[in-house]
Design a protein around this motif. Structure first.
Motif, PDB file in Angstrom:
ATOM      1  N   GLN A 122      17.002 -20.739   9.928  1.00  0.00           N
ATOM      2  CA  GLN A 122      17.099 -19.489  10.681  1.00  0.00           C
ATOM      3  C   GLN A 122      17.210 -19.765  12.181  1.00  0.00           C
ATOM      4  OE1 GLN A 122      12.775 -17.724  11.113  1.00  0.00           O
ATOM      5  NE2 GLN A 122      13.031 -18.525   9.042  1.00  0.00           N
ATOM      6  N   ASP A 123      17.755 -18.804  12.903  1.00  0.00           N
ATOM      7  CA  ASP A 123      17.922 -18.944  14.341  1.00  0.00           C
ATOM      8  C   ASP A 123      16.583 -18.901  15.057  1.00  0.00           C
ATOM      9  OD1 ASP A 123      20.657 -19.052  14.015  1.00  0.00           O
ATOM     10  OD2 ASP A 123      20.908 -16.877  14.247  1.00  0.00           O
ATOM     11  N   ALA A 124      16.591 -19.318  16.311  1.00  0.00           N
ATOM     12  CA  ALA A 124      15.389 -19.246  17.129  1.00  0.00           C
ATOM     13  C   ALA A 124      15.004 -17.780  17.342  1.00  0.00           C
ATOM     14  CB  ALA A 124      15.615 -19.931  18.469  1.00  0.00           C
ATOM     15  N   PRO A 125      13.714 -17.475  17.346  1.00  0.00           N
ATOM     16  CA  PRO A 125      13.290 -16.079  17.508  1.00  0.00           C
ATOM     17  C   PRO A 125      13.556 -15.561  18.916  1.00  0.00           C
ATOM     18  CG  PRO A 125      11.396 -17.536  17.564  1.00  0.00           C
ATOM     19  CD  PRO A 125      12.572 -18.382  17.186  1.00  0.00           C
ATOM     20  N   ILE A 126      13.840 -14.280  19.005  1.00  0.00           N
ATOM     21  CA  ILE A 126      13.968 -13.602  20.297  1.00  0.00           C
ATOM     22  C   ILE A 126      12.654 -12.880  20.562  1.00  0.00           C
ATOM     23  CG2 ILE A 126      15.209 -11.836  21.597  1.00  0.00           C
ATOM     24  CD1 ILE A 126      17.648 -12.429  19.874  1.00  0.00           C
ATOM     25  N   LEU A 127      11.981 -13.247  21.636  1.00  0.00           N
ATOM     26  CA  LEU A 127      10.655 -12.715  21.889  1.00  0.00           C
ATOM     27  C   LEU A 127      10.730 -11.306  22.458  1.00  0.00           C
ATOM     28  CD1 LEU A 127       8.851 -15.794  23.483  1.00  0.00           C
ATOM     29  CD2 LEU A 127       8.990 -15.129  21.096  1.00  0.00           C
ATOM     30  N   PRO A 128       9.804 -10.444  22.031  1.00  0.00           N
ATOM     31  CA  PRO A 128       9.740  -9.115  22.649  1.00  0.00           C
ATOM     32  C   PRO A 128       9.233  -9.218  24.080  1.00  0.00           C
ATOM     33  CG  PRO A 128       7.936  -9.441  21.092  1.00  0.00           C
ATOM     34  CD  PRO A 128       8.842 -10.621  20.949  1.00  0.00           C
ATOM     35  N   PRO A 129       9.506  -8.226  24.911  1.00  0.00           N
ATOM     36  CA  PRO A 129       9.043  -8.266  26.306  1.00  0.00           C
ATOM     37  C   PRO A 129       7.523  -8.441  26.388  1.00  0.00           C
ATOM     38  CG  PRO A 129      10.588  -6.466  25.975  1.00  0.00           C
ATOM     39  CD  PRO A 129      10.276  -7.019  24.614  1.00  0.00           C
ATOM     40  N   ALA A 156       8.221  -7.610  14.718  1.00  0.00           N
ATOM     41  CA  ALA A 156       9.053  -7.734  13.526  1.00  0.00           C
ATOM     42  C   ALA A 156       8.495  -8.803  12.596  1.00  0.00           C
ATOM     43  CB  ALA A 156      10.483  -8.087  13.925  1.00  0.00           C
ATOM     44  N   HIS A 157       8.728  -8.606  11.305  1.00  0.00           N
ATOM     45  CA  HIS A 157       8.220  -9.556  10.315  1.00  0.00           C
ATOM     46  C   HIS A 157       8.769 -10.960  10.555  1.00  0.00           C
ATOM     47  CE1 HIS A 157       6.735 -11.076   6.505  1.00  0.00           C
ATOM     48  NE2 HIS A 157       7.942 -11.529   6.228  1.00  0.00           N
ATOM     49  N   ALA A 158       9.990 -11.053  11.093  1.00  0.00           N
ATOM     50  CA  ALA A 158      10.597 -12.367  11.325  1.00  0.00           C
ATOM     51  C   ALA A 158       9.767 -13.209  12.283  1.00  0.00           C
ATOM     52  CB  ALA A 158      12.011 -12.196  11.868  1.00  0.00           C
ATOM     53  N   LEU A 159       9.040 -12.557  13.198  1.00  0.00           N
ATOM     54  CA  LEU A 159       8.216 -13.302  14.155  1.00  0.00           C
ATOM     55  C   LEU A 159       6.914 -13.789  13.526  1.00  0.00           C
ATOM     56  CD1 LEU A 159       8.631 -11.264  17.458  1.00  0.00           C
ATOM     57  CD2 LEU A 159       9.649 -13.452  16.859  1.00  0.00           C
ATOM     58  N   GLN A 160       6.631 -13.384  12.306  1.00  0.00           N
ATOM     59  CA  GLN A 160       5.408 -13.804  11.634  1.00  0.00           C
ATOM     60  C   GLN A 160       5.649 -14.988  10.691  1.00  0.00           C
ATOM     61  OE1 GLN A 160       2.433 -12.118  12.148  1.00  0.00           O
ATOM     62  NE2 GLN A 160       3.349 -10.643  13.543  1.00  0.00           N
ATOM     63  N   SER A 161       6.884 -15.476  10.604  1.00  0.00           N
ATOM     64  CA  SER A 161       7.190 -16.568   9.675  1.00  0.00           C
ATOM     65  C   SER A 161       6.776 -17.912  10.268  1.00  0.00           C
ATOM     66  CB  SER A 161       8.679 -16.581   9.342  1.00  0.00           C
ATOM     67  OG  SER A 161       9.435 -16.996  10.467  1.00  0.00           O
ATOM     68  N   GLY A 162       6.582 -18.883   9.401  1.00  0.00           N
ATOM     69  CA  GLY A 162       6.172 -20.208   9.856  1.00  0.00           C
ATOM     70  C   GLY A 162       7.117 -20.832  10.861  1.00  0.00           C
ATOM     71  N   PRO A 163       8.433 -20.910  10.575  1.00  0.00           N
ATOM     72  CA  PRO A 163       9.355 -21.516  11.536  1.00  0.00           C
ATOM     73  C   PRO A 163       9.364 -20.794  12.876  1.00  0.00           C
ATOM     74  CG  PRO A 163      10.380 -21.352   9.388  1.00  0.00           C
ATOM     75  CD  PRO A 163       9.104 -20.588   9.309  1.00  0.00           C
ATOM     76  N   ALA A 164       9.371 -19.451  12.844  1.00  0.00           N
ATOM     77  CA  ALA A 164       9.381 -18.700  14.099  1.00  0.00           C
ATOM     78  C   ALA A 164       8.125 -18.988  14.908  1.00  0.00           C
ATOM     79  CB  ALA A 164       9.501 -17.208  13.813  1.00  0.00           C
ATOM     80  N   LEU A 165       6.977 -19.028  14.247  1.00  0.00           N
ATOM     81  CA  LEU A 165       5.725 -19.263  14.961  1.00  0.00           C
ATOM     82  C   LEU A 165       5.675 -20.668  15.555  1.00  0.00           C
ATOM     83  CD1 LEU A 165       3.217 -17.449  12.587  1.00  0.00           C
ATOM     84  CD2 LEU A 165       3.896 -16.757  14.889  1.00  0.00           C
ATOM     85  N   GLN A 175       6.572 -24.104  28.099  1.00  0.00           N
ATOM     86  CA  GLN A 175       7.004 -23.061  29.044  1.00  0.00           C
ATOM     87  C   GLN A 175       8.535 -23.018  29.117  1.00  0.00           C
ATOM     88  OE1 GLN A 175       4.883 -23.194  32.735  1.00  0.00           O
ATOM     89  NE2 GLN A 175       5.277 -21.056  33.213  1.00  0.00           N
ATOM     90  N   THR A 176       9.148 -22.915  27.944  1.00  0.00           N
ATOM     91  CA  THR A 176      10.595 -22.809  27.814  1.00  0.00           C
ATOM     92  C   THR A 176      10.914 -21.625  26.913  1.00  0.00           C
ATOM     93  OG1 THR A 176      10.580 -24.307  25.907  1.00  0.00           O
ATOM     94  CG2 THR A 176      10.943 -25.299  28.078  1.00  0.00           C
ATOM     95  N   ALA A 177      12.176 -21.324  26.749  1.00  0.00           N
ATOM     96  CA  ALA A 177      12.587 -20.291  25.804  1.00  0.00           C
ATOM     97  C   ALA A 177      12.580 -20.867  24.389  1.00  0.00           C
ATOM     98  CB  ALA A 177      13.986 -19.792  26.154  1.00  0.00           C
ATOM     99  N   PRO A 178      12.290 -20.054  23.372  1.00  0.00           N
ATOM    100  CA  PRO A 178      12.349 -20.543  21.992  1.00  0.00           C
ATOM    101  C   PRO A 178      13.726 -21.108  21.675  1.00  0.00           C
ATOM    102  CG  PRO A 178      11.267 -18.413  22.067  1.00  0.00           C
ATOM    103  CD  PRO A 178      11.835 -18.651  23.430  1.00  0.00           C
ATOM    104  N   SER A 179      13.740 -22.208  20.941  1.00  0.00           N
ATOM    105  CA  SER A 179      14.986 -22.905  20.654  1.00  0.00           C
ATOM    106  C   SER A 179      15.027 -23.302  19.193  1.00  0.00           C
ATOM    107  CB  SER A 179      15.085 -24.152  21.539  1.00  0.00           C
ATOM    108  OG  SER A 179      16.151 -24.988  21.127  1.00  0.00           O
ATOM    109  N   ALA A 180      16.245 -23.414  18.662  1.00  0.00           N
ATOM    110  CA  ALA A 180      16.443 -23.903  17.297  1.00  0.00           C
ATOM    111  C   ALA A 180      16.657 -25.410  17.255  1.00  0.00           C
ATOM    112  CB  ALA A 180      17.629 -23.197  16.649  1.00  0.00           C
ATOM    113  N   LEU A 181      16.608 -26.072  18.411  1.00  0.00           N
ATOM    114  CA  LEU A 181      16.682 -27.535  18.423  1.00  0.00           C
ATOM    115  C   LEU A 181      15.543 -28.118  17.599  1.00  0.00           C
ATOM    116  CD1 LEU A 181      17.397 -28.743  22.085  1.00  0.00           C
ATOM    117  CD2 LEU A 181      18.783 -29.207  20.063  1.00  0.00           C
TER     118      LEU A 181
END
Length: 393
Positions: A122-129, A156-165, A175-181
């Motif tokens: 899955q893609d990197a999560p987009i964080l809410p404000p 969103a439920h997607a932010l509660q998944s293991g990979p997203a967390l 202190q970076t943006a979430p990444s799928a790297l």
């Protein structure tokens, strides 16, 4: 190494007579195995310990539970990881063998469901404000704030998944943006690590992904057993990791190495090491582990890899010499905290990098344990033995 027990030893461990031991076998409560050299039966030590832990709830609320809480008999059953004969196993796979090629993502999948699914596609999560955390806070504090906000916010439920967390945790720690790297490459990019350092980061993350029922994992399981959310459980693990007796080991080992490196010669370095450990005795930061009497295999792997690096790291030789001197002085084998401290210093990573590696790696195991505990639908609620004043008039 054969851990099977004789009948007298098994009976003694269970606190029963030999006839009672034999009745356990006949009732299917305990297995016995044949000894090829004689007709005498032997009893697998793990089975005996498991039966001893289950046998009497009253005892488990008494001395047995007290011993269990201090590196004693097991208190929870798990299929996730196991320490056996000096080896760390993830669902039966040797962690040091996995460290030769696996990523933390692969180790996480193994811990979560034996590698049946590729969760990190899955893609990197987009964080809410507002979820970026306090920019001036320490990395571990930022991580705890992120988990607390996710636990209390309507996300969103997607932010509660293991990979997203795990990706959110990496972003908070760095202190970076979430990444799928790949997660080890995220650390490498943040710390400008070269190829050799990146490989060691990958291996360290795999080796530290889980470690049976340590303090932070037990905290995670307790929170998960209440029905709390996964971010709440991870927050409990991070909070436990913030304690000096758990996650602070690499920082303490770094202080020892720094003092040794500041000494003008080997003799003064030895004296500095002795003085450091005399001040914090009996805890030898970076050395010893009750579950590895013959040495921590994670430290052996990482320090062994460090020793093969022969160029480009001017302090590496002195750091490894200080590690060896401290081990000789204390007569104790190094543990993973020392390896993290040595890497941090040798590669010029920011102070506290070892703790960040530890926290990110261990989140994989925490997620596995939280899911296993939640799946059992059992609330963890030990009993306490009251030792205070009796009822007053």
């Amino acid at each position: 190494m054969n851990n099977d027990l004789s009948a007298p030893d098994a009976a003694r461990l269970l606190g029963v007579s030999l006839p009672t031991l034999y009745s356990y076998v006949s009732r299917g409560l305990l297995a016995s195995v044949s000894n090829g050299e004689s007709r005498r039966k032997r009893y697998p030590q793990e089975d005996v310990l498991r039966l001893a832990a289950r046998r009497n709830d009253a005892k488990r609320g008494g001395q047995t539970a007290v011993a269990a809480m201090h590196w004693g008999v097991p208190v929870l059953e798990t299929r996730i990881s196991h320490i056996l004969d000096g080896r760390l196993l993830y669902r039966g796979h040797d962690a040091t063998a996995l460290a030769q090629h696996a990523t933390l993502e692969a180790a996480a999948g193994l811990l979560w469901d034996d590698g049946a699914s590729d969760y990190f596609r899955q893609d990197a999560p987009i964080l809410p404000p507002g979820l970026a955390g306090a920019p001036d806070a320490a990395p571990l504090v930022r991580a705890m704030l992120a988990m607390a906000m996710l636990a209390t916010a309507d996300t969103a439920h997607a932010l509660q998944s293991g990979p997203a967390l795990m990706r959110i945790l990496a972003a908070a720690l760095l202190q970076t943006a979430p990444s799928a790297l790949p997660l080890h490459r995220q650390l490498a990019r943040a710390w400008h690590a070269d190829a050799e350092q990146t490989e060691l980061l990958r291996a360290a993350l795999v080796l530290l992904a889980d470690h049976e029922l340590n303090a932070s994992t037990f905290a995670v399981r307790c929170i998960a057993s209440t029905g709390a959310s996964l971010p709440a459980a991870l927050g409990a693990g991070l909070a436990a990791l913030s304690g000096d007796k758990h996650g602070g080991g690499s920082a303490a080992a770094r202080r020892m190495l720094t003092q040794a490196l500041a000494a003008p010669d080997a003799r003064d370095a030895r004296a500095a090491i002795g003085k450091y450990y005399a001040a914090i005795a009996p805890a030898f930061a970076g050395f010893g582990h009750p579950l590895y009497p013959h040495g921590d295999p994670r430290a052996a792997y990482l320090l062994g890899r460090l020793a093969t690096l022969s160029h480009g790291y001017p302090q590496l030789g002195a750091i490894l010499a200080a590690c060896a001197t401290a081990g000789d002085l204390l007569e104790v084998k190094p543990n993973a905290d020392l390896a993290l401290a040595a890497m941090e210093l040798a590669f010029g990573w920011p102070e506290g990098a070892g703790m960040r590696v530890f926290a990110l790696a261990r989140s994989a195991g925490w997620i596995a344990h939280a899911a296993e505990q939640a799946g059992s639908a059992v609330l963890i609620r030990p009993r306490a033995r009251y030792i205070g004043r009796h009822q007053c008039d």
